[in-house]
Design an enzyme around this catalytic site. Structure first.
Site, short mmCIF file in Angstrom:
data_model
loop_
_atom_site.label_atom_id
_atom_site.label_comp_id
_atom_site.label_asym_id
_atom_site.label_seq_id
_atom_site.Cartn_x
_atom_site.Cartn_y
_atom_site.Cartn_z
CE LYS A 1 -22.73 -19.00 3.15
NZ LYS A 1 -24.12 -19.99 3.21
N GLY B 1 -18.02 -28.48 3.74
CA GLY B 1 -18.75 -28.51 2.95
C GLY B 1 -18.31 -29.99 1.73
CB SER B 2 -19.63 -30.52 -1.45
OG SER B 2 -19.17 -29.08 -2.38
CB THR B 3 -14.61 -33.02 -2.18
OG1 THR B 3 -15.06 -33.76 -1.33
CG2 THR B 3 -14.14 -32.89 -3.54
CD GLU B 4 -19.43 -29.43 -7.76
OE1 GLU B 4 -20.09 -30.24 -6.86
OE2 GLU B 4 -19.52 -28.84 -8.62
N GLY C 1 -15.04 -27.22 -1.74
CA GLY C 1 -14.11 -27.25 -1.35
C GLY C 1 -12.52 -26.79 -2.50
CD GLU D 1 -19.78 -36.81 0.87
OE1 GLU D 1 -19.74 -35.88 0.82
OE2 GLU D 1 -19.84 -36.71 2.28
P1 NDP Z 1 -21.64 -26.94 -0.53
O1 NDP Z 1 -19.97 -27.61 0.03
O2 NDP Z 1 -22.44 -26.32 -1.44
O3 NDP Z 1 -22.20 -25.80 0.69
C1 NDP Z 1 -21.42 -25.71 2.61
C2 NDP Z 1 -21.15 -24.35 2.38
O4 NDP Z 1 -20.58 -23.64 0.98
C3 NDP Z 1 -22.79 -24.14 2.20
O5 NDP Z 1 -22.46 -22.39 3.37
C4 NDP Z 1 -23.08 -23.09 0.62
O6 NDP Z 1 -23.34 -22.01 0.47
C5 NDP Z 1 -21.55 -22.63 1.02
N1 NDP Z 1 -20.73 -22.96 -0.59
C6 NDP Z 1 -21.50 -22.64 -1.82
N2 NDP Z 1 -21.07 -22.58 -2.62
C7 NDP Z 1 -19.72 -22.19 -2.24
C8 NDP Z 1 -18.57 -21.52 -2.77
N3 NDP Z 1 -18.54 -20.98 -4.51
N4 NDP Z 1 -18.20 -20.41 -1.91
C9 NDP Z 1 -18.10 -20.28 -0.69
N5 NDP Z 1 -18.89 -20.50 0.10
C10 NDP Z 1 -19.29 -21.98 -1.28
O7 NDP Z 1 -22.48 -28.56 -0.05
P2 NDP Z 1 -24.12 -28.48 -0.30
O8 NDP Z 1 -25.07 -27.96 0.42
O9 NDP Z 1 -24.40 -28.37 -1.72
O10 NDP Z 1 -24.35 -30.12 -0.95
C11 NDP Z 1 -23.23 -30.69 -1.52
C12 NDP Z 1 -23.22 -32.39 -1.65
O11 NDP Z 1 -21.92 -31.72 -0.52
C13 NDP Z 1 -24.31 -33.30 0.03
O12 NDP Z 1 -24.77 -33.60 -0.90
C14 NDP Z 1 -23.04 -33.90 0.31
O13 NDP Z 1 -22.60 -34.99 -0.18
C15 NDP Z 1 -21.81 -32.96 0.18
N6 NDP Z 1 -21.85 -32.25 1.91
C16 NDP Z 1 -20.93 -32.58 2.44
C17 NDP Z 1 -20.51 -31.61 3.88
C18 NDP Z 1 -19.57 -32.27 4.75
O14 NDP Z 1 -19.56 -31.83 5.75
N7 NDP Z 1 -18.56 -33.16 3.66
C19 NDP Z 1 -21.25 -30.98 3.98
C20 NDP Z 1 -22.57 -30.69 3.30
C21 NDP Z 1 -22.70 -31.49 1.92
P3 NDP Z 1 -24.94 -22.73 0.38
O15 NDP Z 1 -25.66 -23.96 1.66
O16 NDP Z 1 -25.92 -21.51 0.92
O17 NDP Z 1 -25.44 -23.01 -0.49
#
Ligand code: NDP
Length: 478
Positions: free
Chosen positions: A184, A236-239, A241, A389
């Site tokens: 995804k 993605g985000s720690t939250e 994760g 972050e």
């Molecule tokens: P998210 O962690 O929400 O998104 C990462 C991916 O996970 C996206 O494909 C998202 O879908 C998907 N996702 C969201 N919620 C769920 C869930 N409950 N279960 C499974 N998959 C999910 O990051 P955000 O884009 O909201 O960014 C928020 C913050 O996260 C940023 O401001 C940054 O600080 C951090 N971040 C860190 C990254 C890294 O590489 N370490 C990368 C991106 C963000 P969708 O995009 O469609 O919501």
């Protein structure tokens, strides 16, 4: 340093042929979603709608997982490694052939400068497929036993900051090891993943080996919690994760998490200052700071603070912000309105907490999402801009006097993804590198990536490694 005026040098969009709408890629075909829901993806630089994309619901995720399972059991896992390698090499070569198209598409959908998508993202995507193609028939020599087996069906969720590169980090090792995948992409950047689906068709990859389900967080949740998934890989985000870790634990799914960071970029007084300044700029302004391993905390030795900051300010005055498709652009658009709001909010908190904010003079375009390169000085460890972050072009500057103090401050973070050390002394580099709690430590450079090198975090930056021989482990039943 005077800023030369360059004539506009836009890369042509003509190489990209966008469809009006895209279906889901399941079992080798583009197919409509079961419940007919869709969303629009826009260019963050202009807010222009680029295409309509299908939002996959639970029934679609079911179909994709079933297709991946069938391909895993009947085709892919049993295929000799030499045959899997041929497909991966073929994909790598098609990525190279389509490099310009993919780079333009990535810059359109993500907002990153074409210089970066063309020279960094896409070449690394091809390199990952080439690298893991090489492993596909050599897994018994990887150090995981004489006949390592794949895990099964992998559910992969990726973010928007390096859309196609994160796809490559996930799909290349998974396929090399004999797994099939359902991936995804992020809601704001689905287009290069869909272009990749077309590449899979062009490479004649057996149906169901790669499935792409577009959608938002709900689609991601449906995927990672699906009982038919054996392994979850998330960046993605720690939250989010943490939520995924909780969801995967009872089902004992194999899990790798690559999460956030708050890396220290540490400049000692004997560092080559001009090079260090380039490293600082690359560390935090590359990809608008949307980089999990960004050097978002500059730790500079007090004795050279004035010199480093003066050189940094001079350098930042030369950065060009604007049209991502212009080949002269250094800083592109912020990926989304939501991300821009988060960057603005944390920057305001930085000022309210007493740090001094500075940006070079720079005109922001009226349309789209933009934030100027920003430096905060007078930052203390307790400030939120030193702890959280920001994921944007915002640098927090702290100072230190001794290596021990630098080390303590660098490690004083819940994260542990990366760090940088700038000094003339090899012994100091080794002393620091062996004590920094970070998965990657760069010495006299920053943000260097290579498919042969493992990448991953400590603490709240996640667990598991991607890249290199270590990256195979996540996709083998070991
Ligand atoms: P998210 O962690 O929400 O998104 C990462 C991916 O996970 C996206 O494909 C998202 O879908 C998907 N996702 C969201 N919620 C769920 C869930 N409950 N279960 C499974 N998959 C999910 O990051 P955000 O884009 O909201 O960014 C928020 C913050 O996260 C940023 O401001 C940054 O600080 C951090 N971040 C860190 C990254 C890294 O590489 N370490 C990368 C991106 C963000 P969708 O995009 O469609 O919501």
């Amino acid at each position: 340093m005077p800023k030369f005026e360059y004539a506009p040098a836009p890369e042509s969009r003509a190489v990209v042929s966008l469809r009006e709408s895209y279906g889901l890629f399941i079992d080798g075909e583009f197919t409509p979603g079961v419940d007919g829901r869709a969303f629009k993806t826009i260019s963050p630089a202009t807010e222009e709608v680029l295409a309509e994309v299908t939002e996959a619901g639970p029934a679609d995720v079911d179909r994709a997982v079933a297709a991946a399972r069938k391909a895993y059991e009947h085709t892919w896992a049993a295929m000799p490694g030499t045959a899997r390698a041929k497909y991966l090499f073929r994909i790598a070569r098609i990525v190279q052939e389509k490099a310009r198209e993919l780079a333009v598409l990535e810059s359109l959908d993500n907002g990153k400068p074409i210089r970066e998508s063309r020279d960094v993202d896409i070449p690394l995507v091809a390199a990952h497929f080439f690298y893991y193609a090489g492993w596909a028939d050599k897994l018994e020599y990887a150090g995981y036993g004489p006949a390592p087996r794949p895990v099964g069906v992998a559910g992969q969720v990726i973010p928007w900051n390096f859309p196609l590169l994160m796809l490559a980090w996930k799909i290349a090792p998974a396929l090399a090891c004999g797994n099939t995948v359902v991936l995804k992409p992020a809601e704001t950047t689905p287009l290069t993943a869909l272009a990749f689906a077309e590449i899979c068709q062009q490479a004649d990859l057996p149906p169901g080996v790669v499935n792409i389900v577009t959608g938002a967080g709900e689609t991601g949740r449906a995927l990672v919690t699906h009982p038919g998934i054996d392994k979850v890989a998330f960046t993605g985000s720690t939250e989010v994760g943490k939520e995924i870790a909780r969801a995967c634990a009872p089902a004992r799914k194999k899990l790798t998490l690559e999460l956030g960071g708050k890396a220290a970029n540490i400049v000692f007084e004997d560092a080559p200052i001009d090079q260090a300044v380039e490293g600082i700029v690359n560390g935090i302004f590359f990809n608008q700071g949307h980089v999990c391993c960004a050097g978002s905390r500059l730790l500079v030795q007090e004795s050279v603070q004035d010199e480093v900051l003066a050189a940094l300010r001079r350098r930042l005055e030369t950065l060009r912000l604007g049209d991502p498709l212009d080949k002269n652009t250094d800083v592109g658009a912020i990926n989304s309105a939501a991300q821009l709001a988060k960057i603005r909010e944390l920057s305001e908190v930085g000022e309210a907490e007493g740090a001094q904010r500075w940006s070079p003079p720079c005109d922001l375009p009226v349309k789209g999402f933009w934030f100027p390169p920003t430096v905060f000085t007078g930052v203390s460890q307790a400030h939120r801009i030193a702890r959280e972050e920001i994921f944007g072009p915002v640098l927090s500057v702290l100072t230190f006097r001794t290596p021990a103090e630098a080390l303590e401050k660098a490690n004083n973070t819940p994260y542990g993804l990366s760090a940088g050390v700038w000094t003339d002394k090899g012994s100091l580099i080794l002393w620091m590198a062996s004590r920094l709690r970070a998965g990657v430590v760069w010495a006299n450079t920053f943000n260097k990536f290579d498919p042969t090198s493992p990448f991953g975090g400590y603490k709240e930056s996640g667990y598991g490694r991607e890249g290199g021989r270590h990256g195979l482990e996540a996709y083998l039943d070991v």
